[in-house]
Design an enzyme around this catalytic site. Structure first.
Site, PDB file in Angstrom:
ATOM      1  N   ARG A  32       0.840  -1.196   0.000  1.00 31.96           N
ATOM      2  CA  ARG A  32       0.000   0.000   0.000  1.00 31.96           C
ATOM      3  C   ARG A  32       0.875   1.247   0.000  1.00 31.96           C
ATOM      4  O   ARG A  32       1.932   1.276   0.642  1.00 31.96           O
ATOM      5  CB  ARG A  32      -0.898   0.024   1.241  1.00 31.96           C
ATOM      6  N   HIS A  50      -0.634   0.197  -9.701  1.00 33.63           N
ATOM      7  CA  HIS A  50      -1.381  -0.718  -8.815  1.00 33.63           C
ATOM      8  C   HIS A  50      -1.899  -1.928  -9.607  1.00 33.63           C
ATOM      9  O   HIS A  50      -3.098  -2.179  -9.656  1.00 33.63           O
ATOM     10  CB  HIS A  50      -2.542   0.010  -8.122  1.00 33.63           C
TER      11      HIS A  50
HETATM   12  P1  NAP Z   1      -2.275 -11.396   4.903  1.00 36.14           P
HETATM   13  O1  NAP Z   1      -2.481 -12.802   4.412  1.00 36.14           O
HETATM   14  O2  NAP Z   1      -3.285 -10.790   5.805  1.00 36.14           O
HETATM   15  O3  NAP Z   1      -0.854 -11.385   5.655  1.00 36.14           O
HETATM   16  C1  NAP Z   1      -0.346 -10.276   6.317  1.00 36.14           C
HETATM   17  C2  NAP Z   1       1.072 -10.577   6.792  1.00 36.14           C
HETATM   18  O4  NAP Z   1       1.637  -9.372   7.340  1.00 36.14           O
HETATM   19  C3  NAP Z   1       1.127 -11.620   7.909  1.00 36.14           C
HETATM   20  O5  NAP Z   1       2.286 -12.406   7.754  1.00 36.14           O
HETATM   21  C4  NAP Z   1       1.236 -10.764   9.159  1.00 36.14           C
HETATM   22  O6  NAP Z   1       1.888 -11.406  10.234  1.00 36.14           O
HETATM   23  C5  NAP Z   1       2.114  -9.636   8.667  1.00 36.14           C
HETATM   24  N1  NAP Z   1       1.973  -8.436   9.509  1.00 36.14           N
HETATM   25  C6  NAP Z   1       0.870  -7.707   9.762  1.00 36.14           C
HETATM   26  N2  NAP Z   1       1.147  -6.684  10.600  1.00 36.14           N
HETATM   27  C7  NAP Z   1       2.476  -6.788  10.873  1.00 36.14           C
HETATM   28  C8  NAP Z   1       3.367  -6.033  11.680  1.00 36.14           C
HETATM   29  N3  NAP Z   1       2.961  -4.975  12.386  1.00 36.14           N
HETATM   30  N4  NAP Z   1       4.658  -6.426  11.722  1.00 36.14           N
HETATM   31  C9  NAP Z   1       5.094  -7.510  11.032  1.00 36.14           C
HETATM   32  N5  NAP Z   1       4.290  -8.282  10.255  1.00 36.14           N
HETATM   33  C10 NAP Z   1       2.993  -7.912  10.172  1.00 36.14           C
HETATM   34  O7  NAP Z   1      -2.063 -10.416   3.695  1.00 36.14           O
HETATM   35  P2  NAP Z   1      -1.853 -10.748   2.142  1.00 36.14           P
HETATM   36  O8  NAP Z   1      -3.058 -11.366   1.571  1.00 36.14           O
HETATM   37  O9  NAP Z   1      -0.553 -11.460   2.001  1.00 36.14           O
HETATM   38  O10 NAP Z   1      -1.757  -9.263   1.526  1.00 36.14           O
HETATM   39  C11 NAP Z   1      -0.832  -8.305   2.007  1.00 36.14           C
HETATM   40  C12 NAP Z   1      -1.176  -6.940   1.462  1.00 36.14           C
HETATM   41  O11 NAP Z   1      -0.826  -6.855   0.084  1.00 36.14           O
HETATM   42  C13 NAP Z   1      -2.663  -6.575   1.460  1.00 36.14           C
HETATM   43  O12 NAP Z   1      -3.078  -6.134   2.739  1.00 36.14           O
HETATM   44  C14 NAP Z   1      -2.722  -5.471   0.432  1.00 36.14           C
HETATM   45  O13 NAP Z   1      -2.526  -4.229   1.050  1.00 36.14           O
HETATM   46  C15 NAP Z   1      -1.549  -5.770  -0.485  1.00 36.14           C
HETATM   47  N6  NAP Z   1      -1.972  -6.144  -1.844  1.00 36.14           N
HETATM   48  C16 NAP Z   1      -1.510  -5.420  -2.894  1.00 36.14           C
HETATM   49  C17 NAP Z   1      -1.859  -5.775  -4.176  1.00 36.14           C
HETATM   50  C18 NAP Z   1      -1.333  -5.020  -5.373  1.00 36.14           C
HETATM   51  O14 NAP Z   1      -1.792  -5.256  -6.491  1.00 36.14           O
HETATM   52  N7  NAP Z   1      -0.394  -4.138  -5.221  1.00 36.14           N
HETATM   53  C19 NAP Z   1      -2.695  -6.871  -4.387  1.00 36.14           C
HETATM   54  C20 NAP Z   1      -3.155  -7.578  -3.306  1.00 36.14           C
HETATM   55  C21 NAP Z   1      -2.792  -7.193  -2.018  1.00 36.14           C
HETATM   56  P3  NAP Z   1       1.072 -12.330  11.290  1.00 36.14           P
HETATM   57  O15 NAP Z   1       0.305 -13.345  10.472  1.00 36.14           O
HETATM   58  O16 NAP Z   1       2.141 -12.925  12.110  1.00 36.14           O
HETATM   59  O17 NAP Z   1       0.132 -11.434  12.040  1.00 36.14           O
HETATM   60  C1  GLV Z   2      -5.297  -5.043  -4.085  1.00 39.65           C
HETATM   61  O1  GLV Z   2      -4.639  -4.089  -3.868  1.00 39.65           O
HETATM   62  C2  GLV Z   2      -5.840  -5.901  -3.076  1.00 39.65           C
HETATM   63  O2  GLV Z   2      -5.884  -5.541  -1.897  1.00 39.65           O
HETATM   64  O3  GLV Z   2      -6.273  -7.021  -3.446  1.00 39.65           O
END
Ligand code: NAP
Ligand code: GLV
Length: 310
Positions: free
Chosen positions: A225, A273
């Site tokens: 983000r 994005h």
């Molecule tokens: P997720 O499954 O919810 O995983 C989040 C990870 O971040 C977990 O390993 C969590 O650790 C860790 N975390 C959270 N807060 C933390 C902190 N304060 N310190 C250290 N580690 C922390 O998320 P995801 O599905 O992988 O997605 C991650 C993010 O990618 C989304 O929230 C979104 O913003 C972004 N995204 C971007 C795109 C794009 O096109 N650019 C697309 C999709 C998503 P724990 O499990 O140990 O709590």
């Molecule tokens: C994209 O940014 C998502 O959160 O899936």
């Protein structure tokens, strides 16, 4: 029972309404702005809802984020309390993120920006880089996307590290946990990938103090983000040579304003994005499945923890 759909672009809203109507024949699926009786709305399927949009629906059972992140839902200051939030994940989203991270890590690893500059000057300039096992790369966030990206990088042979809040085992990846593990994780990371969710704890995490903990000349890839990054700190770190190159897919303001300095810097790659946009067809099927499951069981695998923020 009504499913209300909202995305900032009207034509996209209509597309999702059409898809979800076909997949949820037992529900009336309508654009959020066309809801005639707010009391009938049970599900709201949204991307970046406007403040107060969801508070109108007193009988809302769940809010569905069209995306993995839920920060855009939690940003609504009038969000109804205690309504579960379902995020949209899945293999396609993970696969796209694996591809994006591999592409940009390899590009920094092989110093492609410098190679392209040499080509522009017709300069037969061989750039020799270390082999991947001698290159340390780090992924912040080891959730669905971060763990998959780290696994992919380890599969390419990189010395791969991962950092998360509670710690998690990922095959082939050296993992670190919590604030106490951050310094050790960052030290030595020549290429850093951010895949954290946006929360109060992670907002602004890509700042000067973090850049200073990386080895001089490190590269940074932010595909999580925009507000994770302090823009001016990145510009200063690039000017000072502390950071060599950055790839940015997400921005504090989207679309990135035409006058923003990121657009014109040769040491920054901007993508709009697109690292892992959910494929609409697959996304609609996943959302319909989650709504059907939630309707029957009151739960589903993709429930987010609103308290935690992800
Ligand atoms: P997720 O499954 O919810 O995983 C989040 C990870 O971040 C977990 O390993 C969590 O650790 C860790 N975390 C959270 N807060 C933390 C902190 N304060 N310190 C250290 N580690 C922390 O998320 P995801 O599905 O992988 O997605 C991650 C993010 O990618 C989304 O929230 C979104 O913003 C972004 N995204 C971007 C795109 C794009 O096109 N650019 C697309 C999709 C998503 P724990 O499990 O140990 O709590
Ligand atoms: C994209 O940014 C998502 O959160 O899936």
């Amino acid at each position: 029972m009504t499913v209300a759909v909202y995305l900032p672009l009207e034509e996209k809203t209509h597309w999702w309404v059409e898809q979800l109507s076909a997949l949820l024949p037992d529900h009336e699926v309508v654009p959020l702005d066309a809801v005639s009786d707010p009391g009938t709305v049970r599900y709201a399927v949204v991307w970046r809802p406007r403040t107060g949009d969801l508070a109108r629906f007193a009988a809302l059972k769940a809010i569905v984020s069209i995306g993995a992140g839920i920060d855009h839902v939690l940003a609504d200051g009038a969000l109804p309390a205690c309504v579960p939030i379902i995020r949209t994940t899945g293999r396609d989203l993970t696969q796209r993120m694996r591809e994006y991270v591999a592409l940009h890590v390899l590009r920094h690893h092989r110093d492609m920006p410098r190679q392209l500059r040499a080509q522009a000057e017709r300069d037969w300039h061989a750039i020799v880089v270390p082999v991947a096992p001698n290159r340390t790369v780090g992924v912040m966030g080891l959730g669905n996307l971060g763990a998959a990206a780290a696994e992919t990088l380890a599969g390419l042979g990189f010395a791969t590290r991962g950092w998360s809040r509670r710690g998690r085992d990922v095959p082939g990846v050296e993992t670190f946990a919590g604030a106490e593990g951050l310094g050790a994780f960052l030290s030595g990371c020549e290429i850093l990938v951010n895949l954290l969710p946006l929360t109060a704890d992670t907002r602004g995490i890509l700042d000067r103090s973090l850049f200073d903990k990386l080895p001089r000349g490190a590269c940074v890839i932010n595909c999580a983000r925009g507000p994770h990054l302090v823009d001016d700190d990145l510009l200063a770190a690039l000017d000072a040579g502390q950071i060599k190159q950055a790839t940015l897919d997400v921005f504090n303001e989207e679309p990135l304003p035409a006058k923003h300095p990121f657009w014109t810097r040769s040491d920054i790659t901007v993508t709009p994005h697109v690292a892992s946009q959910i494929d609409p067809g697959t996304g609609a099927r996943l959302i319909a499945k989650n709504i059907r499951t939630f309707e029957v069981t009151g739960a589903c695998d993709d429930l987010a923890d609103a308290e935690r923020g992800y």
